[in-house]
Design a protein around this motif. Structure first.
Motif, PDB file in Angstrom:
ATOM      1  N   HIS A  52      37.299   3.203   1.322  1.00  0.00           N
ATOM      2  CA  HIS A  52      38.121   2.237   2.045  1.00  0.00           C
ATOM      3  C   HIS A  52      38.921   2.984   3.106  1.00  0.00           C
ATOM      4  N   ALA A  53      39.366   2.286   4.126  1.00  0.00           N
ATOM      5  CA  ALA A  53      40.079   2.902   5.245  1.00  0.00           C
ATOM      6  C   ALA A  53      41.285   3.714   4.783  1.00  0.00           C
ATOM      7  N   ILE A  54      42.033   3.196   3.841  1.00  0.00           N
ATOM      8  CA  ILE A  54      43.219   3.914   3.376  1.00  0.00           C
ATOM      9  C   ILE A  54      42.839   5.191   2.655  1.00  0.00           C
ATOM     10  N   VAL A  55      41.841   5.150   1.805  1.00  0.00           N
ATOM     11  CA  VAL A  55      41.416   6.350   1.082  1.00  0.00           C
ATOM     12  C   VAL A  55      40.881   7.401   2.063  1.00  0.00           C
ATOM     13  N   VAL A  56      40.083   6.978   3.022  1.00  0.00           N
ATOM     14  CA  VAL A  56      39.570   7.894   4.049  1.00  0.00           C
ATOM     15  C   VAL A  56      40.738   8.544   4.791  1.00  0.00           C
ATOM     16  N   THR A  57      41.726   7.759   5.136  1.00  0.00           N
ATOM     17  CA  THR A  57      42.882   8.259   5.881  1.00  0.00           C
ATOM     18  C   THR A  57      43.738   9.191   5.032  1.00  0.00           C
ATOM     19  N   ALA A  83      44.110  -2.918  -5.018  1.00  0.00           N
ATOM     20  CA  ALA A  83      44.753  -2.170  -6.096  1.00  0.00           C
ATOM     21  C   ALA A  83      44.370  -0.691  -6.066  1.00  0.00           C
ATOM     22  N   MET A  84      43.103  -0.390  -5.795  1.00  0.00           N
ATOM     23  CA  MET A  84      42.677   1.012  -5.730  1.00  0.00           C
ATOM     24  C   MET A  84      43.454   1.754  -4.645  1.00  0.00           C
ATOM     25  N   CYS A  85      43.561   1.127  -3.475  1.00  0.00           N
ATOM     26  CA  CYS A  85      44.225   1.788  -2.349  1.00  0.00           C
ATOM     27  C   CYS A  85      45.727   1.906  -2.560  1.00  0.00           C
ATOM     28  N   LEU A  97      54.381   1.705   3.360  1.00  0.00           N
ATOM     29  CA  LEU A  97      53.148   1.049   3.760  1.00  0.00           C
ATOM     30  C   LEU A  97      53.509  -0.062   4.737  1.00  0.00           C
ATOM     31  N   VAL A  98      52.830  -0.062   5.877  1.00  0.00           N
ATOM     32  CA  VAL A  98      53.002  -1.106   6.879  1.00  0.00           C
ATOM     33  C   VAL A  98      51.632  -1.758   7.067  1.00  0.00           C
ATOM     34  N   TYR A  99      51.551  -3.064   6.887  1.00  0.00           N
ATOM     35  CA  TYR A  99      50.266  -3.729   7.102  1.00  0.00           C
ATOM     36  C   TYR A  99      50.435  -4.950   7.987  1.00  0.00           C
ATOM     37  N   ALA A 100      49.335  -5.330   8.622  1.00  0.00           N
ATOM     38  CA  ALA A 100      49.372  -6.444   9.576  1.00  0.00           C
ATOM     39  C   ALA A 100      49.185  -7.785   8.901  1.00  0.00           C
ATOM     40  N   VAL A 101      48.113  -7.944   8.125  1.00  0.00           N
ATOM     41  CA  VAL A 101      47.817  -9.239   7.502  1.00  0.00           C
ATOM     42  C   VAL A 101      47.690  -9.099   5.986  1.00  0.00           C
ATOM     43  N   PRO A 102      48.143 -10.117   5.265  1.00  0.00           N
ATOM     44  CA  PRO A 102      47.983 -10.104   3.814  1.00  0.00           C
ATOM     45  C   PRO A 102      46.532 -10.373   3.427  1.00  0.00           C
ATOM     46  N   SER A 103      46.205 -10.005   2.203  1.00  0.00           N
ATOM     47  CA  SER A 103      44.880 -10.292   1.661  1.00  0.00           C
ATOM     48  C   SER A 103      45.038 -11.221   0.467  1.00  0.00           C
ATOM     49  N   ALA A 109      49.862  -5.486  -2.663  1.00  0.00           N
ATOM     50  CA  ALA A 109      51.219  -5.167  -2.209  1.00  0.00           C
ATOM     51  C   ALA A 109      52.016  -6.458  -2.060  1.00  0.00           C
ATOM     52  N   GLY A 110      51.721  -7.418  -2.923  1.00  0.00           N
ATOM     53  CA  GLY A 110      52.493  -8.643  -2.959  1.00  0.00           C
ATOM     54  C   GLY A 110      51.718  -9.941  -2.902  1.00  0.00           C
ATOM     55  N   SER A 111      50.535  -9.955  -2.318  1.00  0.00           N
ATOM     56  CA  SER A 111      49.811 -11.226  -2.174  1.00  0.00           C
ATOM     57  C   SER A 111      49.180 -11.704  -3.472  1.00  0.00           C
ATOM     58  N   VAL A 112      48.408 -10.858  -4.117  1.00  0.00           N
ATOM     59  CA  VAL A 112      47.768 -11.210  -5.381  1.00  0.00           C
ATOM     60  C   VAL A 112      48.543 -10.605  -6.545  1.00  0.00           C
ATOM     61  N   ILE A 113      48.903  -9.344  -6.370  1.00  0.00           N
ATOM     62  CA  ILE A 113      49.664  -8.595  -7.369  1.00  0.00           C
ATOM     63  C   ILE A 113      50.583  -7.631  -6.626  1.00  0.00           C
ATOM     64  N   GLN A 114      51.688  -7.266  -7.253  1.00  0.00           N
ATOM     65  CA  GLN A 114      52.617  -6.355  -6.609  1.00  0.00           C
ATOM     66  C   GLN A 114      52.606  -5.018  -7.346  1.00  0.00           C
TER      67      GLN A 114
END
Length: 146
Positions: A52-57, A83-85, A97-103, A109-114
């Motif tokens: 995933h992008a976060i893991v690669v980064t 959750a993995m990321c 963590l700064v993100y643009a859109v929720p999933s 990070a809050g949408s499905v689970i925190q």
């Protein structure tokens, strides 16, 4: 911190992901106002469900900084991480963590689970959402039509 600038870097990575047949996911790692790493989803290219992008980064940032603790780092992501990321971000000691859109389907990070700020966990990170949300939503919509 220049949130829009660094989210722009994550969006550029997400565009590269789409060009490579991946989901529109990009991330950027910033330390002391300097971009230290960025990456995009490479699940298909690497035949690796964890790319995933976060893991690669995170892997790139740790390698460039020469350490496993990324304390002081802010990670920008186009889409709220899974959750993995989020687990990888916490284990890496990322501060924010700064993100643009929720999933709505996988956001940890809050949408499905925190998980990013869960009181039972020993590590937490600050959260900021909605930076360049419209730009990210447009990219995701265009990618979905392709």
């Amino acid at each position: 911190m220049h949130y829009e600038l660094f989210m722009g870097a994550a969006l550029a990575e997400a565009r590269a992901a789409v060009e490579n047949g991946e989901r529109p996911r990009g991330a950027a790692a910033v330390l002391d106002e300097a971009l230290v790493a960025s990456g995009h989803e490479e699940v298909v290219a690497r035949t690796d469900p964890t790319a995933h992008a976060i893991v690669v980064t995170l892997r790139e940032a740790a390698g460039r900084l020469g350490k496993t603790s990324l304390a002081g780092v802010t990670v920008f992501a186009v889409v709220e991480p899974c959750a993995m990321c989020v687990g990888a971000l916490l284990e890496s000691d990322v501060d924010r963590l700064v993100y643009a859109v929720p999933s709505a389907s996988a956001g940890a990070a809050g949408s499905v689970i925190q998980l990013a700020d869960h009181p039972a966990l020993s590590r937490r990170m600050d959260l900021v959402s909605g930076i360049l949300r419209a730009d990210a939503a447009d990219l995701i919509a265009v990618a979905a039509e392709a």
